[in-house]
Design a protein around this motif. Structure first.
Motif, PDB file in Angstrom:
ATOM      1  N   ILE A  53       0.836  -1.197   0.000  1.00 11.84           N
ATOM      2  CA  ILE A  53       0.000   0.000   0.000  1.00 11.84           C
ATOM      3  C   ILE A  53       0.876   1.256   0.000  1.00 11.84           C
ATOM      4  N   GLY A  54       1.915   1.259   0.841  1.00  5.21           N
ATOM      5  CA  GLY A  54       2.801   2.417   0.930  1.00  5.21           C
ATOM      6  C   GLY A  54       3.497   2.719  -0.386  1.00  5.21           C
ATOM      7  N   ILE A  55       4.044   1.683  -1.022  1.00 14.06           N
ATOM      8  CA  ILE A  55       4.745   1.879  -2.288  1.00 14.06           C
ATOM      9  C   ILE A  55       3.756   2.190  -3.405  1.00 14.06           C
ATOM     10  N   GLY A  56       2.568   1.569  -3.340  1.00 13.81           N
ATOM     11  CA  GLY A  56       1.528   1.885  -4.330  1.00 13.81           C
ATOM     12  C   GLY A  56       1.113   3.344  -4.241  1.00 13.81           C
ATOM     13  N   LEU A  57       0.991   3.859  -3.015  1.00 12.16           N
ATOM     14  CA  LEU A  57       0.660   5.273  -2.826  1.00 12.16           C
ATOM     15  C   LEU A  57       1.763   6.174  -3.372  1.00 12.16           C
ATOM     16  N   ALA A  58       3.025   5.724  -3.210  1.00 13.83           N
ATOM     17  CA  ALA A  58       4.148   6.498  -3.738  1.00 13.83           C
ATOM     18  C   ALA A  58       4.043   6.610  -5.259  1.00 13.83           C
ATOM     19  N   LEU A  59       3.675   5.503  -5.919  1.00 15.28           N
ATOM     20  CA  LEU A  59       3.523   5.519  -7.375  1.00 15.28           C
ATOM     21  C   LEU A  59       2.372   6.433  -7.795  1.00 15.28           C
ATOM     22  N   VAL A  60       1.224   6.273  -7.135  1.00 17.56           N
ATOM     23  CA  VAL A  60       0.058   7.107  -7.463  1.00 17.56           C
ATOM     24  C   VAL A  60       0.378   8.581  -7.283  1.00 17.56           C
ATOM     25  N   MET A  61       1.078   8.899  -6.180  1.00 18.35           N
ATOM     26  CA  MET A  61       1.401  10.291  -5.897  1.00 18.35           C
ATOM     27  C   MET A  61       2.356  10.867  -6.932  1.00 18.35           C
ATOM     28  N   ARG A  62       3.367  10.091  -7.318  1.00 22.20           N
ATOM     29  CA  ARG A  62       4.328  10.572  -8.309  1.00 22.20           C
ATOM     30  C   ARG A  62       3.662  10.774  -9.672  1.00 22.20           C
ATOM     31  N   VAL A 169       7.803   4.802 -12.973  1.00 21.63           N
ATOM     32  CA  VAL A 169       7.211   3.463 -12.873  1.00 21.63           C
ATOM     33  C   VAL A 169       8.301   2.415 -12.650  1.00 21.63           C
ATOM     34  N   PHE A 170       9.412   2.537 -13.359  1.00 21.52           N
ATOM     35  CA  PHE A 170      10.521   1.592 -13.209  1.00 21.52           C
ATOM     36  C   PHE A 170      11.094   1.659 -11.792  1.00 21.52           C
ATOM     37  N   ALA A 171      11.315   2.880 -11.300  1.00 23.25           N
ATOM     38  CA  ALA A 171      11.912   3.055  -9.972  1.00 23.25           C
ATOM     39  C   ALA A 171      10.999   2.504  -8.883  1.00 23.25           C
ATOM     40  N   VAL A 172       9.696   2.764  -8.988  1.00 25.58           N
ATOM     41  CA  VAL A 172       8.759   2.277  -7.981  1.00 25.58           C
ATOM     42  C   VAL A 172       8.641   0.757  -8.053  1.00 25.58           C
ATOM     43  N   THR A 173       8.747   0.184  -9.252  1.00 20.95           N
ATOM     44  CA  THR A 173       8.737  -1.278  -9.398  1.00 20.95           C
ATOM     45  C   THR A 173       9.939  -1.897  -8.685  1.00 20.95           C
ATOM     46  N   VAL A 174      11.100  -1.260  -8.822  1.00 17.94           N
ATOM     47  CA  VAL A 174      12.297  -1.715  -8.112  1.00 17.94           C
ATOM     48  C   VAL A 174      12.066  -1.647  -6.605  1.00 17.94           C
ATOM     49  N   MET A 175      11.445  -0.567  -6.138  1.00 21.56           N
ATOM     50  CA  MET A 175      11.125  -0.435  -4.715  1.00 21.56           C
ATOM     51  C   MET A 175      10.219  -1.565  -4.251  1.00 21.56           C
ATOM     52  N   LEU A 176       9.225  -1.888  -5.070  1.00 13.43           N
ATOM     53  CA  LEU A 176       8.268  -2.932  -4.713  1.00 13.43           C
ATOM     54  C   LEU A 176       8.950  -4.291  -4.594  1.00 13.43           C
ATOM     55  N   VAL A 177       9.870  -4.576  -5.521  1.00 12.78           N
ATOM     56  CA  VAL A 177      10.590  -5.852  -5.513  1.00 12.78           C
ATOM     57  C   VAL A 177      11.561  -5.922  -4.330  1.00 12.78           C
ATOM     58  N   ALA A 178      12.199  -4.789  -4.023  1.00 13.60           N
ATOM     59  CA  ALA A 178      13.245  -4.792  -2.996  1.00 13.60           C
ATOM     60  C   ALA A 178      12.705  -4.613  -1.581  1.00 13.60           C
ATOM     61  N   ALA A 179      11.450  -4.201  -1.434  1.00 13.92           N
ATOM     62  CA  ALA A 179      10.915  -3.828  -0.122  1.00 13.92           C
ATOM     63  C   ALA A 179      10.981  -4.963   0.893  1.00 13.92           C
ATOM     64  N   THR A 180      10.429  -6.125   0.552  1.00 11.49           N
ATOM     65  CA  THR A 180      10.381  -7.238   1.506  1.00 11.49           C
ATOM     66  C   THR A 180      11.769  -7.787   1.835  1.00 11.49           C
ATOM     67  N   PRO A 181      12.638  -8.057   0.833  1.00  7.63           N
ATOM     68  CA  PRO A 181      13.997  -8.513   1.181  1.00  7.63           C
ATOM     69  C   PRO A 181      14.742  -7.532   2.077  1.00  7.63           C
ATOM     70  N   LEU A 182      14.608  -6.225   1.793  1.00  7.41           N
ATOM     71  CA  LEU A 182      15.287  -5.228   2.612  1.00  7.41           C
ATOM     72  C   LEU A 182      14.724  -5.216   4.032  1.00  7.41           C
ATOM     73  N   ALA A 183      13.396  -5.271   4.152  1.00 13.84           N
ATOM     74  CA  ALA A 183      12.764  -5.272   5.476  1.00 13.84           C
ATOM     75  C   ALA A 183      13.171  -6.509   6.274  1.00 13.84           C
ATOM     76  N   ASN A 184      13.209  -7.668   5.621  1.00 14.64           N
ATOM     77  CA  ASN A 184      13.611  -8.904   6.302  1.00 14.64           C
ATOM     78  C   ASN A 184      15.062  -8.846   6.743  1.00 14.64           C
ATOM     79  N   PHE A 185      15.912  -8.284   5.899  1.00 12.74           N
ATOM     80  CA  PHE A 185      17.337  -8.164   6.229  1.00 12.74           C
ATOM     81  C   PHE A 185      17.524  -7.254   7.437  1.00 12.74           C
ATOM     82  N   ILE A 186      16.796  -6.132   7.458  1.00 14.49           N
ATOM     83  CA  ILE A 186      16.886  -5.193   8.575  1.00 14.49           C
ATOM     84  C   ILE A 186      16.410  -5.845   9.867  1.00 14.49           C
TER      85      ILE A 186
END
Length: 249
Positions: A53-62, A169-186
């Protein structure tokens, strides 16, 4: 469509697209770190949903801001002057966002340093639904700050809206793919949490400085973040090596 076809055969347009994609991905790191730390405070079954939802909102807002490019450009025009410096709406948004980020990062650092203090956390107390809603609202606030900064950067790099749309769109897609791995790593590496919070503190301070008219080259900021991350990776490797050596003995 007639305006897009010439861009497909224009080498300068492709160079601008690649450059802007890199810039948008780099600028998205700040947003992604905040989302990762914030959503890790939620119950496990809500984290993935909150990130999407957070990343989707970022895309919609941009994309929404891209539809008002003429208005976005006006955000850089001074609306009042203080101490000899003209403040625009962009400056005000950056200062407010920076103060918010510094406050949230400082608050969470305090909670990490003082383990006895668990009355509140970065998301907020109360029922799970309230925590979830609070997380989304906070993500939305920072999405606005990072989106304005991102789109104004894009407008300064190319006059072609289609190129901006593809890059965003490309940048937000990268964010969407990287979000869970980054959160799990943290989450799995507690020392990374403190480092990430320090990054957010530095980013917030940088936003305030930018809003006050003191330009801080982004290269310096990201170079410092990369160096700190490299040092922490070396520390993690060293710790793992000591653990293995201890286990063998």
């Amino acid at each position: 469509m007639d305006s897009i076809v010439p861009l497909l055969t224009d080498p300068a347009a492709w160079v601008a697209l690649v450059t802007l994609i890199v810039m948008e991905v780099v600028l998205g790191i700040d947003n992604l770190i905040f989302i990762s730390i914030l959503t890790n405070k939620l119950p496990e079954n809500q984290r993935e949903k909150a990130r999407k939802i957070g990343i989707g909102l970022a895309l919609v807002m941009r994309l929404g801001l891209l539809g008002t490019v003429a208005w976005i450009v006006q955000l850089t025009e001074p609306v009042f002057e203080l101490f000899g410096h003209g403040f625009s709406w962009k400056d005000i948004i950056l200062i407010v966002g920076g103060l918010f980020l510094v406050w949230k990062a400082t608050k969470e650092i305090h909670h990490n340093v003082d383990p006895e203090d668990h009355k509140e956390d970065m998301v907020g107390g109360g029922a799970a639904i309230n925590s979830f809603s609070s997380a989304i609202v906070q993500i939305l606030m920072l999405d606005l700050v990072f989106s304005v900064d991102s789109i104004i950067t894009a407008v300064g790099m190319t006059p072609h809206v289609p190129i901006m749309v593809v890059a965003v769109v490309f940048a937000v897609t990268v964010m969407l793919v990287a979000a869970t791995p980054l959160a799990n790593f943290i989450e799995k590496n507690p020392t990374i949490v403190m480092l990430a919070l320090a990054f957010l503190l530095m980013i917030g301070t940088t936003l305030i400085a930018e809003g006050m008219g003191f330009h801080v080259p982004k290269g310096y900021v990201y170079a410092a973040m990369a160096f700190s991350a490299l040092v922490e990776v070396l520390n993690m490797v060293s710790r793992n090596a000591r653990k293995k050596k201890k286990a063998l003995h």
